[in-house]
Design an enzyme around this catalytic site. Structure first.
Site, PDB file in Angstrom:
ATOM      1  CE  LYS A 178     -64.669  33.510  42.554  1.00 42.08           C
ATOM      2  NZ  LYS A 178     -65.127  32.841  43.560  1.00 42.08           N
ATOM      3  N   GLY A 235     -64.271  42.280  47.849  1.00 41.07           N
ATOM      4  CA  GLY A 235     -63.718  41.279  48.918  1.00 41.07           C
ATOM      5  C   GLY A 235     -62.511  41.510  49.690  1.00 41.07           C
ATOM      6  CB  SER A 236     -60.686  39.499  51.916  1.00 41.91           C
ATOM      7  OG  SER A 236     -60.139  38.863  51.252  1.00 41.91           O
ATOM      8  NE  ARG A 237     -56.025  46.131  53.824  1.00 38.90           N
ATOM      9  CZ  ARG A 237     -55.411  47.074  54.495  1.00 38.90           C
ATOM     10  NH1 ARG A 237     -54.367  47.198  54.643  1.00 38.90           N
ATOM     11  NH2 ARG A 237     -56.323  47.669  55.201  1.00 38.90           N
ATOM     12  N   GLY A 240     -57.908  40.343  47.382  1.00 37.54           N
ATOM     13  CA  GLY A 240     -57.602  41.175  46.282  1.00 37.54           C
ATOM     14  C   GLY A 240     -56.193  41.303  46.173  1.00 37.54           C
ATOM     15  CD  GLU A 257     -66.326  48.238  47.407  1.00 38.05           C
ATOM     16  OE1 GLU A 257     -66.850  48.010  48.479  1.00 38.05           O
ATOM     17  OE2 GLU A 257     -66.850  48.313  46.221  1.00 38.05           O
ATOM     18  CB  CYS A 294     -68.080  48.336  51.002  1.00 38.49           C
ATOM     19  SG  CYS A 294     -69.429  48.717  50.078  1.00 38.49           S
ATOM     20  CD  GLU A 386     -63.697  46.175  55.971  1.00 36.95           C
ATOM     21  OE1 GLU A 386     -64.458  46.913  55.376  1.00 36.95           O
ATOM     22  OE2 GLU A 386     -62.691  45.420  55.412  1.00 36.95           O
TER      23      GLU A 386
END
Length: 525
Positions: A178, A235-237, A240, A257, A294, A386
């Site tokens: 993707k 990517g973003s929390r 994810g 991650e 990251c 973050e």
């Protein structure tokens, strides 16, 4: 302007799309005049059907064939170095040199070649043989893997060429990539090179496939589909966790991650001994790549005192003098601004970063913030937000006990760093704090900033949640990264000629096998 095609089942074709999008050039804050499709479910459905067939075909082919593909793909990326650096620079504003051409591209090809070597020997699969009971087992391909690449590494973590891709292919799985909407042209060019390498090495038609974008509901449906073996997301929390919930409800593995502030603890002896050098290291590390790593050190814990005030003043000077870099896109810019606002709302004070943004590109001033240890303990969750970009928070701790309490409040992180005196002046405090920090990070560092992740077999690029979704796995470090995309298969009293090559008596490639409790490269007589 036509819309670019998707790669499904070995051919480029027009997408079955619900819409289309164009990426931005972050350096000019302007739209790139190229259009890419937002695939509807029928594209995903066809890609999954094709991947199932490819997975079965790959299992019948020797590992050597996958290894040759990975190496041939790496060769093609090397040959297209200039073109790829220019494409990625246009879509991300990351410098063509040295960042893309001299750093990220060699890392990409190096990962592919390391994965090829792991596929060739097969030791990553941990073949295990009990000769007395004639029971044998190994890790085997899990099936079609969906890889969601991030925005900040258009080459080395790209869904169609990066570390997750290399690991999944080396383990014997087809990949549905993707692509990231921030750099779809780079994804397309990499997919073209991958397809050429796939054809040249005779791998199944759907070994590599590319879809640029989907509606949210189709992404959730994709990771939870019965045909998927596993997924990987960087990517973003928020994104994810939505994918994880969908995958978990379907019982499908997904490796994430997500977010990490990568705490840096500077002990009193180190601050007094070499505070000037550490301040420079921290500022350089935090602002490198506009902080869009990251492993960016986003949280520094200092002991209160004159040295701490001098350290903050020195870092503020370095932040103020350094030009603000270009952020990856509108979403990163707005996300960074929102994160800084959250930190300030929880009591952090701006030391730098109060100037005007450069509205000719995606950019925010370098932002250094500070708070007290007491304030951090009162609002620890919000003060761990973050700030992905050129920003960092300094926490001034009253004493070692407060530092211990601060560390105990930390969420899971990819990395944690402790700077201590070059001799033994900080040993007692290190012994107090290290065990607590050790439990909260995947990689513990001493006396160096965490930015950068070496592609080493010993590397762990993972950590407790929310750094990743599974603390027992790593996204970087071959062969360990391959094991995410595998399942354990056991053979009990199966005739030798019916066994996979690695489990037969004759060792086919001199790889390491666990035979009756001992690791060995020998064949069984």
């Amino acid at each position: 302007m036509t819309t670019h095609p998707v790669l499904i089942a070995g051919r480029w074709r027009e997408a079955a799309a619900s819409g289309r999008f164009s990426p931005d050039n972050p350096a000019t804050r302007s739209r790139i005049d190229q259009h890419y499709p937002i695939s509807d479910w029928s594209d995903c459905d066809e890609a999954l059907d094709a991947a199932v067939i490819a997975a079965r075909q790959l299992r019948q082919l020797p590992a050597e064939q996958r290894a040759r593909f990975l190496e041939r793909f790496a060769d093609k990326i090397d040959a297209a170095k200039v073109e790829l650096a220019e494409l990625a620079n246009r879509e991300t504003a990351l410098p063509k040199t040295p960042r893309l051409a001299e750093v990220e591209l060699p890392r990409t090809t190096g990962q592919l070649r390391q994965a090829a070597a792991a596929a060739r020997t097969g030791s990553w699969a941990q073949p295990t043989i009990d000769t007395a009971l004639n029971i044998r087992s190994q890790l085997a391909p899990v099936g079609p893997v969906v890889v969601f690449g991030p925005n900040n590494f258009p080459l080395a973590f790209n869904g169609i060429a990066g570390g997750d891709f290399a690991a999944a292919i080396a383990a014997g799985n087809p990949v549905i990539a993707k692509g990231h909407p921030a750099h779809p042209g780079t994804c397309q060019r990499l997919a073209e090179l991958a397809l050429a390498a796939q054809i040249e090495t005779g791998l199944p038609a759907a070994t590599v496939q590319l879809i640029y974008a989907t509606a949210r509901e189709n992404g959730l449906r994709l990771v939870s589909d019965i045909r998927v073996g596993a997924s990987a997301f960087t990517g973003s929390r928020s994104a994810g966790l939505a994918l994880k919930q969908a995958a978990d409800e379907a019982g499908k593995p997904i490796y994430l991650e997500l977010s990490s502030v990568n705490p840096v603890v500077i002990l009193p002896g180190a601050l007094a001994e070499r505070g000037k050098e550490i301040a420079r290291e921290f500022a350089d590390s935090c602002l490198m790549g506009t902080g869009q790593f990251c492993t960016n050190p986003g949280l520094v814990i200092l002991p209160a005192g004159e040295e701490a005030e001098w350290f903050i003043a020195r870092v503020a000077e370095l932040f103020s003098r350094a030009p603000a870099g270009t952020l990856l896109g509108a979403g990163v810019e707005s996300g960074l601004a929102a994160a800084i606002a959250t930190l300030c709302g929880a009591g952090a004070k701006r030391v730098t970063g109060t100037g005007m943004a450069d509205d000719s590109r995606y950019s925010l001033p370098n932002a250094l913030l500070r708070t007290s240890g007491e304030q951090f303990l009162q609002h620890s969750r919000r003060l761990q937000t973050e700030a992905f970009g050129n920003a960092a928070l300094v926490v001034v701790s009253a004493d070692s006990e407060q530092t211990r309490a601060i560390i105990e409040c930390l969420e899971g992180n990819l990395t944690g760093t402790i700077y201590s005196h070059s001799r033994r002046d900080d040993e007692a405090e290190y012994s107090l704090l290290e065990p607590i920090l050790r439990d909260r990070v995947g990689r513990l560092l001493n006396d160096k900033m965490p930015t950068g992740v070496a592609v080493s077999p010993a590397m762990n690029h993972g950590g407790p949640y929310p750094a990743s979704g599974h603390a027992g796995f790593t996204a970087v470090g071959i062969p360990a990264s391959l094991r995410r995309f595998a399942k354990l298969e056991c053979y009990d009293n199966v005739r030798e000629q019916r066994l996979p090559p690695l489990l037969r008596n004759q060792n086919p490639d001199d790889g390491w096998r666990l035979i009756d409790g001992s690791w060995s490269q020998r064949s069984i007589l």
